[in-house]
Write a protein that holds these residues in place. Sequence first.
Motif, PDB file in Angstrom:
ATOM      1  N   VAL A  70      -1.499   4.827  49.288  1.00  0.00           N
ATOM      2  CA  VAL A  70      -0.683   5.865  48.650  1.00  0.00           C
ATOM      3  C   VAL A  70      -1.087   7.207  49.257  1.00  0.00           C
ATOM      4  N   LEU A  71      -0.091   8.005  49.622  1.00  0.00           N
ATOM      5  CA  LEU A  71      -0.332   9.366  50.075  1.00  0.00           C
ATOM      6  C   LEU A  71      -0.149  10.283  48.878  1.00  0.00           C
ATOM      7  N   GLN A  72      -1.195  11.005  48.503  1.00  0.00           N
ATOM      8  CA  GLN A  72      -1.119  11.929  47.371  1.00  0.00           C
ATOM      9  C   GLN A  72      -1.081  13.360  47.890  1.00  0.00           C
ATOM     10  N   LEU A  73      -0.015  14.074  47.535  1.00  0.00           N
ATOM     11  CA  LEU A  73       0.172  15.459  47.952  1.00  0.00           C
ATOM     12  C   LEU A  73       0.001  16.348  46.728  1.00  0.00           C
ATOM     13  N   THR A  74      -0.918  17.291  46.792  1.00  0.00           N
ATOM     14  CA  THR A  74      -1.178  18.184  45.663  1.00  0.00           C
ATOM     15  C   THR A  74      -0.772  19.602  46.033  1.00  0.00           C
ATOM     16  N   PHE A  75       0.001  20.226  45.147  1.00  0.00           N
ATOM     17  CA  PHE A  75       0.534  21.571  45.355  1.00  0.00           C
ATOM     18  C   PHE A  75       0.134  22.484  44.206  1.00  0.00           C
ATOM     19  N   LYS A  76       0.044  23.765  44.483  1.00  0.00           N
ATOM     20  CA  LYS A  76      -0.073  24.784  43.434  1.00  0.00           C
ATOM     21  C   LYS A  76       1.354  25.163  43.053  1.00  0.00           C
ATOM     22  N   ARG A  77       1.570  25.415  41.757  1.00  0.00           N
ATOM     23  CA  ARG A  77       2.882  25.788  41.254  1.00  0.00           C
ATOM     24  C   ARG A  77       2.911  27.277  40.905  1.00  0.00           C
ATOM     25  N   ALA A  78       4.101  27.785  40.637  1.00  0.00           N
ATOM     26  CA  ALA A  78       4.280  29.195  40.293  1.00  0.00           C
ATOM     27  C   ALA A  78       3.506  29.577  39.035  1.00  0.00           C
ATOM     28  N   ASP A  79       3.299  28.615  38.126  1.00  0.00           N
ATOM     29  CA  ASP A  79       2.543  28.907  36.897  1.00  0.00           C
ATOM     30  C   ASP A  79       1.027  28.718  37.079  1.00  0.00           C
ATOM     31  N   LEU A  80       0.590  28.565  38.346  1.00  0.00           N
ATOM     32  CA  LEU A  80      -0.805  28.416  38.762  1.00  0.00           C
ATOM     33  C   LEU A  80      -1.429  27.069  38.410  1.00  0.00           C
ATOM     34  N   LYS A  81      -0.647  26.161  37.846  1.00  0.00           N
ATOM     35  CA  LYS A  81      -1.115  24.795  37.626  1.00  0.00           C
ATOM     36  C   LYS A  81      -0.943  24.033  38.938  1.00  0.00           C
ATOM     37  N   THR A  82      -1.497  22.827  38.996  1.00  0.00           N
ATOM     38  CA  THR A  82      -1.273  21.984  40.168  1.00  0.00           C
ATOM     39  C   THR A  82      -0.439  20.778  39.768  1.00  0.00           C
ATOM     40  N   THR A  83       0.215  20.222  40.759  1.00  0.00           N
ATOM     41  CA  THR A  83       0.984  19.004  40.552  1.00  0.00           C
ATOM     42  C   THR A  83       0.742  18.099  41.747  1.00  0.00           C
ATOM     43  N   THR A  84       0.678  16.796  41.505  1.00  0.00           N
ATOM     44  CA  THR A  84       0.443  15.828  42.566  1.00  0.00           C
ATOM     45  C   THR A  84       1.610  14.860  42.648  1.00  0.00           C
ATOM     46  N   MET A  85       2.062  14.640  43.867  1.00  0.00           N
ATOM     47  CA  MET A  85       3.127  13.671  44.127  1.00  0.00           C
ATOM     48  C   MET A  85       2.519  12.508  44.896  1.00  0.00           C
ATOM     49  N   SER A  86       2.893  11.301  44.538  1.00  0.00           N
ATOM     50  CA  SER A  86       2.382  10.108  45.208  1.00  0.00           C
ATOM     51  C   SER A  86       3.491   9.415  45.970  1.00  0.00           C
ATOM     52  N   ILE A  87       3.199   9.080  47.218  1.00  0.00           N
ATOM     53  CA  ILE A  87       4.152   8.382  48.075  1.00  0.00           C
ATOM     54  C   ILE A  87       3.533   7.041  48.430  1.00  0.00           C
ATOM     55  N   THR A  88       4.167   5.959  47.982  1.00  0.00           N
ATOM     56  CA  THR A  88       3.641   4.627  48.262  1.00  0.00           C
ATOM     57  C   THR A  88       4.029   4.193  49.670  1.00  0.00           C
ATOM     58  N   ASP A  89       3.165   3.419  50.276  1.00  0.00           N
ATOM     59  CA  ASP A  89       3.374   2.873  51.621  1.00  0.00           C
ATOM     60  C   ASP A  89       3.799   3.937  52.637  1.00  0.00           C
ATOM     61  N   PRO A  90       2.994   4.975  52.838  1.00  0.00           N
ATOM     62  CA  PRO A  90       3.346   5.989  53.836  1.00  0.00           C
ATOM     63  C   PRO A  90       3.319   5.395  55.244  1.00  0.00           C
ATOM     64  N   LYS A  91       3.944   6.070  56.161  1.00  0.00           N
ATOM     65  CA  LYS A  91       4.023   5.636  57.554  1.00  0.00           C
ATOM     66  C   LYS A  91       2.619   5.400  58.115  1.00  0.00           C
ATOM     67  N   VAL A  92       2.447   4.307  58.835  1.00  0.00           N
ATOM     68  CA  VAL A  92       1.175   3.997  59.479  1.00  0.00           C
ATOM     69  C   VAL A  92       0.945   5.010  60.599  1.00  0.00           C
ATOM     70  N   GLY A  93      -0.262   5.519  60.699  1.00  0.00           N
ATOM     71  CA  GLY A  93      -0.589   6.468  61.756  1.00  0.00           C
ATOM     72  C   GLY A  93      -0.176   7.895  61.450  1.00  0.00           C
ATOM     73  N   LEU A  94       0.091   8.189  60.206  1.00  0.00           N
ATOM     74  CA  LEU A  94       0.491   9.526  59.783  1.00  0.00           C
ATOM     75  C   LEU A  94      -0.572  10.536  60.200  1.00  0.00           C
TER      76      LEU A  94
END
Length: 74
Positions: free
Chosen positions: A6-30
Motif C-alpha cells: 500500500v502506498l500511503q500519501l500524507t498531506f497537510k490540509r488548510a485547517d492544519l490537520k493531516t490526512t492520509t490516502m492509501s493506494i493499494t497495489d501501487p505500480k512496481v518500481g515507483l
Amino acid sequence: MAANTVLQLTFKRADLKTTTMSITDPKVGLTVEEVNTAMAGMIEKAIFAPDGQALTAKVRAELVITDKSAFSMS
C-alpha cells in the motif's frame, strides 16, 4: 504467504490537520520523483478536499508492505 503493498500519501490540509490516502497495489518500481510529482499535482489541481479542506502541502509518502501467513486449523 501473501504480501500486500500500500502506498500511503500524507498531506497537510488548510485547517492544519493531516490526512492520509492509501493506494493499494501501487505500480512496481515507483520512484520518489513520480510520487512527489503526483502529490504536487493533487495539491495544485485541488483534486481532493477531505472534510471540505484543501490539501496544502506534502507531509510524507510511505510504501507499507505486509505479509500474511495462514495457519491450518485442525
